[in-house]
Design a protein around this motif. Structure first.
Motif: not given
Length: 72
Positions: A1-26
């Motif tokens: 089974m081929n699966q793409n795995v992305i490892k991160s400390d924090i994953a923000v769901i949604g790239g709207g205004a709140s998501g972008i600000c949350s990612a920047i803040s983190a």
């Protein structure tokens, strides 16, 4: 089974205004964190770019009523 795995400390769901600000803040809280934004659209911030004459209403320094279509 081929699966793409992305490892991160924090994953923000949604790239709207709140998501972008949350990612920047983190990331600002700890530069060593690996922060990703998961967005279903082709690019982040699509909806916020639609307002403010294409300059995003969060930081539009040249705000003027002539850039908006309304009877008010």
């Amino acid at each position: 089974m081929n699966q793409n795995v992305i490892k991160s400390d924090i994953a923000v769901i949604g790239g709207g205004a709140s998501g972008i600000c949350s990612a920047i803040s983190a990331k600002s809280s700890d530069k060593n964190l690996n922060v990703i934004i998961l967005e279903k659209l082709l690019r982040t911030g699509t909806k916020i770019l639609a307002s403010g004459n294409g300059r995003c209403n969060l930081g539009n320094k040249n705000l003027s009523s002539e850039f908006y279509h309304s009877s008010i």
